[in-house]
Structures are given as structure tokens and as C-alpha cells.
Design a protein around this motif. Structure first.
Motif, mmCIF file in Angstrom:
data_model
loop_
_atom_site.group_PDB
_atom_site.id
_atom_site.type_symbol
_atom_site.label_atom_id
_atom_site.label_comp_id
_atom_site.label_asym_id
_atom_site.label_seq_id
_atom_site.Cartn_x
_atom_site.Cartn_y
_atom_site.Cartn_z
ATOM 1 N N LEU A 172 0.832 -1.202 0.000
ATOM 2 C CA LEU A 172 0.000 0.000 0.000
ATOM 3 C C LEU A 172 0.869 1.256 0.000
ATOM 4 O O LEU A 172 0.605 2.205 -0.751
ATOM 5 N N ILE A 173 1.910 1.263 0.810
ATOM 6 C CA ILE A 173 2.803 2.426 0.884
ATOM 7 C C ILE A 173 3.495 2.654 -0.455
ATOM 8 O O ILE A 173 3.581 3.786 -0.948
ATOM 9 N N ASN A 174 3.990 1.586 -1.045
ATOM 10 C CA ASN A 174 4.665 1.725 -2.341
ATOM 11 C C ASN A 174 3.722 2.260 -3.408
ATOM 12 O O ASN A 174 4.105 3.104 -4.227
ATOM 13 N N ARG A 175 2.483 1.771 -3.401
ATOM 14 C CA ARG A 175 1.523 2.227 -4.408
ATOM 15 C C ARG A 175 1.190 3.708 -4.212
ATOM 16 O O ARG A 175 1.140 4.484 -5.174
ATOM 17 N N LEU A 176 0.977 4.121 -2.970
ATOM 18 C CA LEU A 176 0.690 5.529 -2.704
ATOM 19 C C LEU A 176 1.846 6.419 -3.148
ATOM 20 O O LEU A 176 1.635 7.479 -3.744
ATOM 21 N N ASN A 177 3.066 5.980 -2.884
ATOM 22 C CA ASN A 177 4.232 6.798 -3.220
ATOM 23 C C ASN A 177 4.525 6.850 -4.717
ATOM 24 O O ASN A 177 5.366 7.642 -5.151
ATOM 25 N N GLU A 178 3.835 6.035 -5.505
ATOM 26 C CA GLU A 178 3.967 6.139 -6.956
ATOM 27 C C GLU A 178 3.268 7.389 -7.495
ATOM 28 O O GLU A 178 3.556 7.837 -8.604
ATOM 29 N N HIS A 179 2.353 7.933 -6.712
ATOM 30 C CA HIS A 179 1.629 9.137 -7.124
ATOM 31 C C HIS A 179 2.487 10.365 -6.798
ATOM 32 O O HIS A 179 2.969 10.519 -5.675
ATOM 33 N N ARG A 180 2.682 11.224 -7.752
ATOM 34 C CA ARG A 180 3.611 12.354 -7.554
ATOM 35 C C ARG A 180 3.085 13.394 -6.578
ATOM 36 O O ARG A 180 3.842 14.255 -6.127
ATOM 37 N N LYS A 181 1.798 13.318 -6.225
ATOM 38 C CA LYS A 181 1.244 14.271 -5.271
ATOM 39 C C LYS A 181 1.172 13.716 -3.845
ATOM 40 O O LYS A 181 0.571 14.346 -2.967
ATOM 41 N N ILE A 182 1.790 12.549 -3.611
ATOM 42 C CA ILE A 182 1.618 11.870 -2.322
ATOM 43 C C ILE A 182 2.962 11.388 -1.790
ATOM 44 O O ILE A 182 3.816 10.920 -2.553
ATOM 45 N N ILE A 183 3.123 11.480 -0.463
ATOM 46 C CA ILE A 183 4.260 10.857 0.215
ATOM 47 C C ILE A 183 3.770 10.329 1.568
ATOM 48 O O ILE A 183 3.084 11.046 2.304
ATOM 49 N N THR A 184 4.066 9.081 1.877
ATOM 50 C CA THR A 184 3.747 8.526 3.189
ATOM 51 C C THR A 184 4.880 8.863 4.152
ATOM 52 O O THR A 184 6.054 8.794 3.782
ATOM 53 N N THR A 185 4.529 9.223 5.382
ATOM 54 C CA THR A 185 5.552 9.676 6.331
ATOM 55 C C THR A 185 5.763 8.716 7.494
ATOM 56 O O THR A 185 6.881 8.568 7.966
ATOM 57 N N SER A 186 4.731 8.072 8.003
ATOM 58 C CA SER A 186 4.879 7.097 9.078
ATOM 59 C C SER A 186 3.717 6.125 9.019
ATOM 60 O O SER A 186 2.641 6.459 8.510
ATOM 61 N N SER A 187 3.934 4.915 9.565
ATOM 62 C CA SER A 187 2.898 3.903 9.422
ATOM 63 C C SER A 187 3.100 2.773 10.421
ATOM 64 O O SER A 187 4.192 2.565 10.944
ATOM 65 N N CYS A 188 2.028 2.056 10.661
ATOM 66 C CA CYS A 188 2.050 0.777 11.377
ATOM 67 C C CYS A 188 0.892 -0.042 10.843
ATOM 68 O O CYS A 188 -0.230 0.453 10.746
ATOM 69 N N SER A 189 1.155 -1.294 10.480
ATOM 70 C CA SER A 189 0.113 -2.124 9.876
ATOM 71 C C SER A 189 -0.891 -2.627 10.901
ATOM 72 O O SER A 189 -1.962 -3.111 10.554
ATOM 73 N N GLY A 190 -0.566 -2.496 12.176
ATOM 74 C CA GLY A 190 -1.390 -3.031 13.260
ATOM 75 C C GLY A 190 -0.520 -3.924 14.138
ATOM 76 O O GLY A 190 0.380 -4.601 13.643
ATOM 77 N N ARG A 191 -0.783 -3.920 15.444
ATOM 78 C CA ARG A 191 0.072 -4.702 16.331
ATOM 79 C C ARG A 191 -0.633 -5.007 17.640
ATOM 80 O O ARG A 191 -1.562 -4.302 18.052
#
Length: 313
Positions: A40-59
Motif C-alpha cells: 500500500l505504501i509503495n503504491r501511494l508513493n507512486e503518485h507524484r502528489k503523495i508521500i507517506t511519512t509514518s505507518s504501522c500495519s497493526g500490532r
């Protein structure tokens, strides 16, 4: 929108991606991006208007709070043991020593834990190891009602609480413009991440929106133990059957969390990539930046796969 703003966002995005690939662990307890959320992060970052900054898939985690400090008492709480002794007493394994407020991660898993065939005592040992009074290898004391009652007494300002938590996916996304942020927010809300929102609504023309994707409705947070200054060690205030029940409930929450992540991923694909939101034409400068970002993502995927003993083209 000015070309200068586009260029500034592209430079900002390149810097963040470079930091992700920098040597050493990141600031999370795990120390790296969860593989479950990496597509999901890689796909979002393929868009030139988007950057992911922090994440957790769940824990699911067991967390010992940091020592509570009183105003004017300096850097150490009343009765607090020296930091080196505390680190020796509560090793953290792969989770990293740090935590918010100086707490300790006693157990962290980003995957469901199959404990159906485990006894409640085995579950307790897995979660808390030898940190609990009465659960060490030399003392197999059963947590009877008097023991639990005694453990819950004497709570004071210096008492440190032990939490057992399930936390669903959380993802922070920065966008070039408010329109893109609103598209992502709508997708998140419709996928079940109902507490999502734009964190900086008072935007200026020179700031980038930040969206927090989250769902507090799946959160579980229970106090399972306490740690006082004396005697040293954690005392449980729940029995072992309760801990096993919490693990089983958390496994079900992992399933619900995954369904929402999959739904969000599908909606992102639809609204950002299948309806003309992604740019169809780019300048030479934009193409150069995009190619560099793609190279960084490939390196990140390869590094994550190698760390888990997998092979990936």
C-alpha cells in the motif's frame, strides 16, 4: 498551482524516501516498515502528489509505562532505579529499548499469534517472560485471588502501569494539495477508518496537507499489571486466562484490520489511479525525480525481502 510548489514537494518527497533507506532502524518499536503495509505504501508513493511519512500495519503489544516524574524533581522520579539497572532488568529484544515517556516494550507482534493450543501460563510467559513476580523459572506461584488483590493495592504517583494493547493500522500521508488530501480522506472513511482526518486544516499556500488514517474503534487497551518501586518487578492484576482471552480477541481484530486495509487499498486504486488523478504527462525534471523514487522503492523492497529470508525480483 505554481511550479515552485511542485518542485518543493518533489524535493520534500525525495528527502523522506532517502531517510527511509538510510542505515539503521527507524523510530518505531519494530525498527522498519511492516511488510503487511508495504504494498500500500509503495503504491501511494507512486503518485507524484503523495508521500507517506509514518505507518504501522497493526500490532498487539505489552507496554510498561515510563517512570512518572513530579514537577521540580529533576530527571529522575522519586525512588526510580538508575537507568542502567532498569535496562538490564527489562531487556526489550527486537522491539527496541525506547518507548513514549521512556517506557519499555515487553512484547510486540505485528501478526496474529496462534495461541489456541497454548496454556494460559504459556501465554503469560510469552507475553511477560520472567518480568512478573510469581512467574519466574524458580517460582511457579499460581495467581490466586489473594495474590491479585494484593497486587492491586498501593497504587501511587510512582506506580508504572503495564498495558496490553491491540492497535489497528495507522498511516500518515502528506499531499501536494488539499484536493488530493480530501480524496484520500474520503477513501479512508468509506473503508472503515472512521477516525481519519486532515491534521492541519488551517493551510496556507505554502504548506502540505497531512492526513492521518486510523480507526480507534478496533483499539483494545487493558491494564494487566503494575510496577511499584518496591518490591522490584511487575505484579499482575489479572489472571492468566484473561491474558489468553485478550490474545484470542486480538487475533480477530487483526482480521478486521486487514479487511479495512484491503478495502482502503482498493479504493485508493480506484480514485487515484483509475480515474485520471495520476498525471499522464510529465516534464523531464519530473520524470527524473520519478525514476529516482522508483529506484529507492525497489531498494527498499529488496532490503525488506532479504531481511525476512525471501527472494524477490
Amino acid at each position: 498551482m505554481s511550479q515552485q510548489l511542485h518542485a518543493r514537494f518533489a524535493a520534500h518527497k525525495t528527502q523522506i524516501l532517502a531517510e527511509i533507506l538510510s542505515p539503521g532502524p527507524d523510530a518505531s518499536p519494530k525498527g522498519s516498515i511492516d511488510l503487511h503495509i508495504l504494498p500500500l505504501i509503495n503504491r501511494l508513493n507512486e503518485h507524484r502528489k503523495i508521500i507517506t511519512t509514518s505507518s504501522c500495519s497493526g500490532r498487539i503489544s505489552v507496554f510498561l509505562e515510563g517512570s512518572k516524574k513530579l514537577a521540580g524533581e529533576g530527571s529522575r522520579a522519586i525512588g526510580e532505579a538508575p537507568e542502567p539497572d532498569e535496562k538490564a532488568e527489562f531487556p526489550s529484544g527486537n522491539a527496541g529499548m525506547g518507548g513514549k515517556g521512556g517506557g519499555k516494550w515487553l512484547f510486540v507482534s505485528h501478526d496474529p499469534v496462534d495461541c489456541n493450543d497454548m496454556t494460559p501460563r504459556e501465554v503469560c510467559q510469552m507475553l511477560l517472560g520472567g518480568h512478573v513476580l510469581g512467574l519466574g523459572s524458580m517460582n511457579n506461584q499460581v495467581l490466586t485471588e489473594p495474590v491479585l488483590s494484593e497486587a492491586g493495592t498501593g497504587v501511587s504517583s510512582s506506580t508504572r502501569l503495564v498495558h496490553m494493547k491491540f492497535e489497528p493500522m495507522i498511516l500518515h500521508i502528506q499531499t501536494l494539495d488539499l484536493q488530493t488530501a480530501r480524496i484520500i480522506l474520503t477513501a479512508a472513511l468509506s473503508a472503515g477508518f472512521r477516525e481519519s482526518g486532515i491534521m492541519n486544516p488551517g493551510l496556507t499556500e505554502h504548506s502540505f496537507p497531512m492526513i492521518a488514517i486510523r480507526c480507534n474503534g478496533l483499539v483494545v487497551d487493558s491494564i494487566i499489571g503494575v510496577m511499584n518501586v518496591t518490591p522490584s518487578g511487575i505484579k499482575m492484576i489479572v489472571d492468566e486466562n484473561y491474558l489468553k482471552t485478550m490474545m484470542l480477541v486480538s487475533s480477530l481484530r487483526f482480521e478486521d484490520n486487514k479487511r479495512r486495509i484491503d478495502a482502503f487499498s482498493g479504493k485508493i486504486e480506484q480514485v487515484l489511479f483509475n480515474q485520471g488523478q495520476a498525471p499522464s504527462k510529465e516534464s523531464k525534471g519530473e520524470r527524473k525525480i520519478r525514476k529516482r523514487e522508483e529506484g529507492l522503492r525497489r531498494q527498499r523492497i529488496l532490503r525488506a525481502a532479504q531481511a525476512h529470508g525471501e527472494s524477490q525480483l
